[in-house]
Design an enzyme around this catalytic site. Structure first.
Site, PDB file in Angstrom:
ATOM      1  N   ARG A   1      -7.546  11.668  -5.955  1.00  0.00           N
ATOM      2  CA  ARG A   1      -8.830  11.093  -5.556  1.00  0.00           C
ATOM      3  C   ARG A   1      -9.932  12.134  -5.402  1.00  0.00           C
ATOM      4  NH1 ARG A   1     -11.833   8.724  -4.488  1.00  0.00           N
ATOM      5  NH2 ARG A   1     -11.946   7.443  -2.620  1.00  0.00           N
TER       6      ARG A   1
ATOM      7  N   TYR B   1     -14.457 -12.367   0.262  1.00  0.00           N
ATOM      8  CA  TYR B   1     -15.202 -11.178  -0.205  1.00  0.00           C
ATOM      9  C   TYR B   1     -16.446 -11.584  -0.986  1.00  0.00           C
ATOM     10  CZ  TYR B   1     -11.615  -8.073   1.516  1.00  0.00           C
ATOM     11  OH  TYR B   1     -10.771  -7.383   2.350  1.00  0.00           O
TER      12      TYR B   1
ATOM     13  N   ARG C   1       0.819  -1.226   0.000  1.00  0.00           N
ATOM     14  CA  ARG C   1       0.000   0.000   0.000  1.00  0.00           C
ATOM     15  C   ARG C   1       0.848   1.270   0.000  1.00  0.00           C
ATOM     16  NH1 ARG C   1      -5.543  -0.281   1.398  1.00  0.00           N
ATOM     17  NH2 ARG C   1      -6.310  -2.288   0.713  1.00  0.00           N
TER      18      ARG C   1
ATOM     19  N   ASP D   1      -6.659  -3.072  -7.514  1.00  0.00           N
ATOM     20  CA  ASP D   1      -7.187  -3.658  -6.279  1.00  0.00           C
ATOM     21  C   ASP D   1      -7.441  -5.143  -6.505  1.00  0.00           C
ATOM     22  OD1 ASP D   1      -8.278  -2.558  -3.516  1.00  0.00           O
ATOM     23  OD2 ASP D   1      -9.478  -4.285  -4.137  1.00  0.00           O
TER      24      ASP D   1
ATOM     25  N   ARG E   1      -3.799   6.725   0.454  1.00  0.00           N
ATOM     26  CA  ARG E   1      -4.356   7.945   1.057  1.00  0.00           C
ATOM     27  C   ARG E   1      -3.411   8.717   1.970  1.00  0.00           C
ATOM     28  NH1 ARG E   1      -9.674   5.019   2.883  1.00  0.00           N
ATOM     29  NH2 ARG E   1      -7.986   3.532   3.180  1.00  0.00           N
TER      30      ARG E   1
END
Ligand code: CP3
Length: 343
Positions: free
Chosen positions: A36, A149, A23, A72, A27
């Site tokens: 974003r 998921y 990662r 992703d 963010r």
């Protein structure tokens, strides 16, 4: 060309311990946040020019030894027929979760190049823009993590739907794992053909399984994928989060590199995997909230412990958290490069 990371993956001698971070794009970087504020996450993932730009941000800002494709693990599930959304509060949401044989039957096995062209366009663009500055890592979710998921419909705490399907409807669960494994194998192979120089399989939720269940329901599929993808000639990294309890089983995956999370001492992890292992890890992502001298102390400790393996790639034990101060991440990479020099 900086191929230190690839050499370390193969267990070859290196001048210094290479470092990249799970990662590393995201963010915590103001440059990512700026991007974003213009586009939503899935649009960003599907636009090769923008995805390549975000991939390169940490390479420029941090000076890491590898780039990882910006995408992703859930992207391939969309072209298998699921509806995927990322909500600000809940994270990923997959509608109509797969809970039985009929649900598994509805899933399509994608043709990666045909159905996910933006992934391969991004890889090709990145290889051009990187111009061998650092190697490019491709990735996929491992089948068990993807299955959670699909079955839960998003993130989960207890994984009750997943384990219930595993135990009460084993044939449907294995059928799902088969379909996911076929998809993951061809997806990773296609990434390597397009230019990815190494690939990582993320098994984020493997650690919620007992060692017995990991060996029975997850490991056989991981082994099969790794054997298949290795034929493409690029190193394969396998990262299972919360791996301490299942390392004896993880030793059997056949991966070139084994990722280790922070909950186990790196030296103990290497003992369990054997000294022939090449390992990646394992600073606690929250250690990046410590003062710089203490980050350095932890880096030195991990580097020293990494010496007992055949090869060591420095990384966090899991992804960079959004709240992390950028200057501390820069200090971390500098510390690895300073103290990881080989005499
Ligand atoms: O820099 C990199 O590592 C490459 C990009 C990358 C992302 N996700 C971008 C992302 C990678 C390799 C992933 C993998 C991924 N995605 C995993 C496995 C690794 C891990 O962290 O365990 C998992 C489980 C996912 C699923 C996922 N994606 C969740 C649960 C979430 C929401 C929670 C969160 O961290 O935001 C995402 C969203 C996501 N994936 C973001 C990014 C940058 C944040 C999206 C945003 O900008 O709002």
């Amino acid at each position: 060309m900086n191929d230190t990371f690839l050499k370390a993956c193969r267990g070859e001698a290196v001048d210094y311990t290479p470092v990249w971070l799970m990662r590393q794009a995201g963010r915590y970087l103001p440059e990512y946040q700026a991007m974003r504020s213009q586009v939503d996450f899935l649009t960003l993932c599907k636009n090769p020019k923008l995805a390549a730009e975000v991939t390169l941000q940490p390479v420029d800002i941090l000076g890491v030894d590898a780039a990882i494709l910006f995408s992703d693990i859930l992207i391939p599930l969309e072209v298998m027929g699921m509806r995927l959304e990322f909500s600000e509060k809940e994270g990923p949401v997959l509608s109509d979760p797969v809970r039985n044989k009929a649900g598994v039957e509805r899933l399509e096995i994608p043709d990666p190049e045909e159905d996910l062209p933006f992934i391969f366009d991004t890889i090709k663009l990145l290889r051009k823009e990187l111009a061998n500055r650092v190697p490019l890592i491709g990735f996929s979710g491992a089948p068990f993590t993807l299955a959670t998921y699909l079955i839960e419909g998003g993130s989960s705490k207890s994984f009750v739907h997943t384990k219930r399907m595993m135990f009460q409807n084993s044939p449907a669960f294995h059928y799902l794992m088969e379909k996911l494994s076929t998809t993951v194998s061809s997806y990773l192979s296609a990434q390597i053909k397009a230019g990815a120089q190494a690939v990582q399989l993320f098994d984020t939720w493997a650690g919620v399984l007992t060692p017995f269940d990991y060996a029975k329901y997850a490991l056989p599929y991981v082994k099969r994928i790794i054997a298949e993808v290795k034929k493409e000639g690029a190193p394969v990294i396998y990262f299972a989060n919360d791996c301490a309890g299942i390392l004896k089983e993880i030793k059997k995956t056949g991966a070139d590199v084994t990722g280790i999370d922070w909950r186990i001492d790196l030296g103990d992890g290497i003992k369990k995997l054997g000294k022939k292992a090449v390992v990646q890890g394992n600073l606690d992502p929250c250690a990046l909230f410590l003062p710089h001298e203490q980050i350095e102390d932890r880096v030195k400790d991990i580097l020293w412990k990494g010496e007992s393996a055949r090869g060591h790639i420095f990384n966090l034990g899991h992804g960079v958290l959004p709240q992390t101060p950028v200057e501390n991440v820069i200090a971390l990479v500098e510390a690895v490069h300073t103290y990881g020099r080989k005499p």
